[in-house]
Write an enzyme that holds these catalytic residues in place. Sequence first.
Site, PDB file in Angstrom:
ATOM      1  N   ASN A   9       0.864  -1.177   0.000  1.00 43.90           N
ATOM      2  CA  ASN A   9       0.000   0.000   0.000  1.00 43.90           C
ATOM      3  C   ASN A   9       0.905   1.232   0.000  1.00 43.90           C
ATOM      4  OD1 ASN A   9      -1.799   2.060   0.526  1.00 43.90           O
ATOM      5  ND2 ASN A   9      -2.274   1.402   2.622  1.00 43.90           N
ATOM      6  N   TRP A  10       0.985   1.900  -1.155  1.00 45.26           N
ATOM      7  CA  TRP A  10       1.882   3.057  -1.251  1.00 45.26           C
ATOM      8  C   TRP A  10       1.267   4.305  -0.609  1.00 45.26           C
ATOM      9  CZ3 TRP A  10       4.683   3.237  -6.720  1.00 45.26           C
ATOM     10  CH2 TRP A  10       5.570   2.145  -6.785  1.00 45.26           C
ATOM     11  N   LYS A  11      -0.010   4.243  -0.248  1.00 42.81           N
ATOM     12  CA  LYS A  11      -0.697   5.403   0.347  1.00 42.81           C
ATOM     13  C   LYS A  11      -0.499   6.629  -0.558  1.00 42.81           C
ATOM     14  CE  LYS A  11       0.202   3.358   4.804  1.00 42.81           C
ATOM     15  NZ  LYS A  11       0.155   3.506   6.235  1.00 42.81           N
ATOM     16  N   HIS A  93      -9.404   0.966   5.129  1.00 39.94           N
ATOM     17  CA  HIS A  93      -8.122   1.164   5.831  1.00 39.94           C
ATOM     18  C   HIS A  93      -8.360   2.133   6.985  1.00 39.94           C
ATOM     19  CE1 HIS A  93      -4.008   2.396   6.629  1.00 39.94           C
ATOM     20  NE2 HIS A  93      -3.612   1.327   5.952  1.00 39.94           N
ATOM     21  N   GLU A  95      -6.784   4.535   7.999  1.00 49.56           N
ATOM     22  CA  GLU A  95      -6.567   5.959   7.652  1.00 49.56           C
ATOM     23  C   GLU A  95      -7.782   6.528   6.929  1.00 49.56           C
ATOM     24  OE1 GLU A  95      -2.778   5.417   5.708  1.00 49.56           O
ATOM     25  OE2 GLU A  95      -1.887   4.914   7.650  1.00 49.56           O
ATOM     26  N   GLU A 163      -5.191  -5.234  10.657  1.00 50.71           N
ATOM     27  CA  GLU A 163      -4.205  -4.171  10.840  1.00 50.71           C
ATOM     28  C   GLU A 163      -4.463  -3.428  12.149  1.00 50.71           C
ATOM     29  OE1 GLU A 163      -2.310  -3.030   6.842  1.00 50.71           O
ATOM     30  OE2 GLU A 163      -3.917  -1.633   7.273  1.00 50.71           O
ATOM     31  N   GLY A 169       2.761   1.927  10.757  1.00 51.01           N
ATOM     32  CA  GLY A 169       3.764   2.984  10.611  1.00 51.01           C
ATOM     33  C   GLY A 169       4.481   3.339  11.896  1.00 51.01           C
ATOM     34  N   SER A 209       3.656  -2.484  10.298  1.00 54.84           N
ATOM     35  CA  SER A 209       5.107  -2.509  10.525  1.00 54.84           C
ATOM     36  C   SER A 209       5.761  -3.832  10.130  1.00 54.84           C
ATOM     37  CB  SER A 209       5.427  -2.151  11.981  1.00 54.84           C
ATOM     38  OG  SER A 209       5.010  -0.814  12.248  1.00 54.84           O
ATOM     39  N   GLY A 230       2.813  -1.218   4.243  1.00 55.98           N
ATOM     40  CA  GLY A 230       2.858   0.196   3.881  1.00 55.98           C
ATOM     41  C   GLY A 230       4.284   0.619   3.567  1.00 55.98           C
ATOM     42  N   GLY A 231       4.959   1.210   4.561  1.00 57.12           N
ATOM     43  CA  GLY A 231       6.290   1.797   4.357  1.00 57.12           C
ATOM     44  C   GLY A 231       7.275   0.895   3.634  1.00 57.12           C
TER      45      GLY A 231
HETATM   46  C1  PEP Z   1      -0.652   0.019   6.144  1.00 59.29           C
HETATM   47  O1  PEP Z   1      -0.816   1.212   6.101  1.00 59.29           O
HETATM   48  O2  PEP Z   1      -1.497  -0.727   5.633  1.00 59.29           O
HETATM   49  C2  PEP Z   1       0.524  -0.494   6.825  1.00 59.29           C
HETATM   50  C3  PEP Z   1       0.510  -1.733   7.227  1.00 59.29           C
HETATM   51  O3  PEP Z   1       1.576   0.376   7.016  1.00 59.29           O
HETATM   52  P1  PEP Z   1       3.039   0.028   7.598  1.00 59.29           P
HETATM   53  O4  PEP Z   1       3.481  -1.259   6.951  1.00 59.29           O
HETATM   54  O5  PEP Z   1       3.897   1.192   7.184  1.00 59.29           O
HETATM   55  O6  PEP Z   1       2.886  -0.118   9.061  1.00 59.29           O
END
Ligand code: PEP
Length: 249
Positions: A9-11, A93, A95, A163, A169, A209, A230-231
């Site tokens: 997920n590049w957000k 999500h 967010e 999640e 993050g 994470s 994500g990251g």
């Molecule tokens: C996400 O936003 O779906 C996520 C899991 O982010 P991260 O891996 O950066 O915690």
Amino acid sequence: MRLKLAAGNWKMNGTTAALSELEALARAFPNPTVDVLICPPATLLHQAAESVRETGITVGGQDCHAATSGAHTGDISADMLLDAGANAVILGHSERREDHGEQNEDVRAKARAAMDAGLKAIICVGESLEQREAANTLDIIGGQMSGSIPDQSTGENLIVAYEPIWAIGTGKVPTLNEIGEVHDFIRTRLERRFGEGVGRSVRLLYGGSVKPSNAEDIFGVSNVDGALVGGASLKAQDFSGIIDALQKA
Ligand code: PEP
């Protein structure tokens, strides 16, 4: 058998320059033995889909509207995602739930639209730190599942991502036991609602994470069929480490 899935997920990250990371990923995994999905920002979706065409990598959206078309300035329909080359969409999500006030009913309506359009819906559920500390995690997850997952779900069109909000993050990750407890709970709920066949065929992702350094352990947990990342999905090298771990799991 559930085919494992590494989803990125590049957000709201990435302009056209970021497509080189996707191309590097496609070069690193010409024939992945797991599903690999990247969900870039909508502005990159078409180009991203073109750049991974005829590779084992697919692309998806990060949200869609519940309607097929109409007066919804700034929104994108499931058909539009499909037309741009997506085969999946992340929905609900945390967010989106937080930034846009999305409720379970909204997520369910979007998921219905996505499934009707032929997209896989990756429905996200997860508790806040406060909810976990109050020992409400399973109640919260159960409520989000009943409210957000549509009746038409199958192993083909539904993926559930657990999640924990506090792990996204932050570098904090639940213990393997905590991840296992929630994934087993989600599996049982799916089996109870949709029957054993469908319930057992839905893929369950862990997100929060995930990095190359913790991926192997997380992928060893029962009912973890992959990750939503994500990251660590932004750089081909980091995501490759996660894909490698999933291929070996
Ligand atoms: C996400 O936003 O779906 C996520 C899991 O982010 P991260 O891996 O950066 O915690």
